[in-house]
Design a protein around this motif. Structure first.
Motif, PDB file in Angstrom:
ATOM      1  N   UNK A 165      -6.111  -4.256  10.553  1.00  0.00           N
ATOM      2  CA  UNK A 165      -5.951  -2.665   9.971  1.00  0.00           C
ATOM      3  C   UNK A 165      -7.039  -1.848  10.303  1.00  0.00           C
ATOM      4  N   UNK A 166      -8.298  -2.256  10.134  1.00  0.00           N
ATOM      5  CA  UNK A 166      -9.443  -1.613  10.610  1.00  0.00           C
ATOM      6  C   UNK A 166      -9.838  -1.246  11.890  1.00  0.00           C
ATOM      7  N   UNK A 167      -9.414  -2.060  12.582  1.00  0.00           N
ATOM      8  CA  UNK A 167      -9.448  -2.028  14.000  1.00  0.00           C
ATOM      9  C   UNK A 167      -8.672  -0.769  14.518  1.00  0.00           C
ATOM     10  N   UNK A 168      -7.407  -0.719  14.010  1.00  0.00           N
ATOM     11  CA  UNK A 168      -6.531   0.377  14.283  1.00  0.00           C
ATOM     12  C   UNK A 168      -7.227   1.670  13.830  1.00  0.00           C
ATOM     13  N   UNK A 169      -7.606   1.653  12.556  1.00  0.00           N
ATOM     14  CA  UNK A 169      -7.881   2.997  11.951  1.00  0.00           C
ATOM     15  C   UNK A 169      -9.140   3.587  12.502  1.00  0.00           C
ATOM     16  N   UNK A 198      -9.921  -1.557  18.327  1.00  0.00           N
ATOM     17  CA  UNK A 198      -8.970  -1.982  19.539  1.00  0.00           C
ATOM     18  C   UNK A 198      -7.873  -1.745  19.324  1.00  0.00           C
ATOM     19  N   UNK A 199      -6.854  -2.373  19.993  1.00  0.00           N
ATOM     20  CA  UNK A 199      -5.591  -1.793  20.041  1.00  0.00           C
ATOM     21  C   UNK A 199      -4.706  -2.669  19.014  1.00  0.00           C
ATOM     22  N   UNK A 200      -5.122  -3.085  18.073  1.00  0.00           N
ATOM     23  CA  UNK A 200      -4.198  -3.966  17.102  1.00  0.00           C
ATOM     24  C   UNK A 200      -3.414  -2.962  16.199  1.00  0.00           C
ATOM     25  N   UNK A 201      -2.431  -3.624  15.701  1.00  0.00           N
ATOM     26  CA  UNK A 201      -1.567  -2.606  14.987  1.00  0.00           C
ATOM     27  C   UNK A 201      -1.600  -2.862  13.606  1.00  0.00           C
ATOM     28  N   UNK A 202      -1.953  -2.192  12.787  1.00  0.00           N
ATOM     29  CA  UNK A 202      -2.208  -2.325  11.159  1.00  0.00           C
ATOM     30  C   UNK A 202      -1.098  -2.522  10.407  1.00  0.00           C
ATOM     31  N   UNK A 203       0.066  -2.349  10.860  1.00  0.00           N
ATOM     32  CA  UNK A 203       1.264  -2.615   9.900  1.00  0.00           C
ATOM     33  C   UNK A 203       1.785  -4.115   9.910  1.00  0.00           C
ATOM     34  N   UNK A 204       1.860  -4.884   8.999  1.00  0.00           N
ATOM     35  CA  UNK A 204       2.042  -6.092   8.864  1.00  0.00           C
ATOM     36  C   UNK A 204       3.559  -6.078   8.402  1.00  0.00           C
TER      37      UNK A 204
END
Length: 276
Positions: free
Chosen positions: A262-266, A270-276
């Motif tokens: 989540x932090x990476x997205x916000x 990086x390109x990670x998606x925070x939604x789980x």
């Protein structure tokens, strides 16, 4: 909250830590990057101070911590307690009296010396402790509440924690705060008004940070006050139903680096998606 929080607050067990109480390399590196870019990160935990070293050993640098469910604000760089809100001895005695009357077989332990030490009744079950030199059994119930304590711990055999905390809260009738952070039937009791939200609010106010600018992560009922207070509340997917019910968003589980994702997205790390 705007797109970029001014402060990140995160619970430890079940949230930032994996199930084996470790921090992934990805998570540790990301927290360091956030701080380097000017965003403070604060650990907000039910843990006592004496359990923090196991976390700090896994981080490149220690992070400030709000411990004992908000009762202790701790600066690890100076080993200084910035603020403590303990239960006074007379209040401890009254809480213990009420619970002994309401809960058959209840046993107690207390976190003392700003949570650097623990005292417990001989029949209180010790499940885990990082520093056995810092804990000891007391000779009488009166010894248990002879000094201020930042947290009173209550057990009564195997209990449904949600039911047990309601029984305890009912017996106390607002005299103190009752919550839980595990599924093992342990209820954690603090002075009235002492919660993770109160400790974090004090810390943020000192630095001029408003609640609306705080991003907070959690997983258990003791996190609910903090998550309700913060501008953005994020639950990990493995969170207790009470946390999932009040969270603004849900990220992936603690075992899947949910906080880091989540932090990476916000923060665009990086390109990670925070939604789980």
């Amino acid at each position: 909250m705007g797109d970029r929080p001014r402060l990140v607050a995160t619970d430890l067990d079940g949230t930032l830590l994996t199930d084996d109480r470790t921090i992934s390399r990805r998570t540790a590196d990301l927290l360091v990057r956030l701080r380097a870019e000017g965003t403070p990160v604060v650990l907000v935990t039910g843990r006592p101070i004496r359990w923090l070293q196991l976390v700090y050993d896994q981080l490149p640098e220690p992070l400030p911590a709000i411990c004992a469910n908000g009762a202790v604000v701790y600066d690890p760089t100076t080993d200084e307690v910035l603020r403590a809100d303990p239960l006074a001895p007379d209040l401890l005695a009254e809480v213990a009296r009420r619970l002994r009357a309401a809960v058959p077989g209840v046993s107690f332990a207390v976190e003392v010396a700003d949570s650097r030490q623990m005292r417990h009744e001989t029949h209180y079950p010790l499940r885990w402790d990082a520093d056995l030199d810092a804990i000891r059994a007391v000779e009488s119930p009166e010894d248990l509440h002879s000094v201020p304590a930042v947290k009173l711990l209550a057990r009564a055999g195997e209990q449904d924690p949600d039911v047990f905390v309601e029984v305890v809260a009912g017996a106390l009738q607002g005299l103190a705060e009752a919550t839980h952070s595990s599924y093992g039937g342990l209820v954690e009791i603090s002075a009235a008004g002492v919660t993770k939200a109160a400790g974090l609010a004090w810390y943020c106010d000192r630095d001029g940070i408003a609640a609306r600018d705080v991003l907070a992560f959690g997983d258990m009922p003791n996190d609910v006050p903090m998550l309700t207070w913060a501008g953005r509340a994020v639950a990990v997917a493995n969170a207790h139903p009470a946390v999932l019910a009040i969270a603004d968003e849900v990220t992936s589980a603690n075992s899947e680096d949910g906080v880091a994702t989540y932090l990476a997205k916000v923060f665009g790390l990086d390109g990670a998606d925070p939604a789980g």
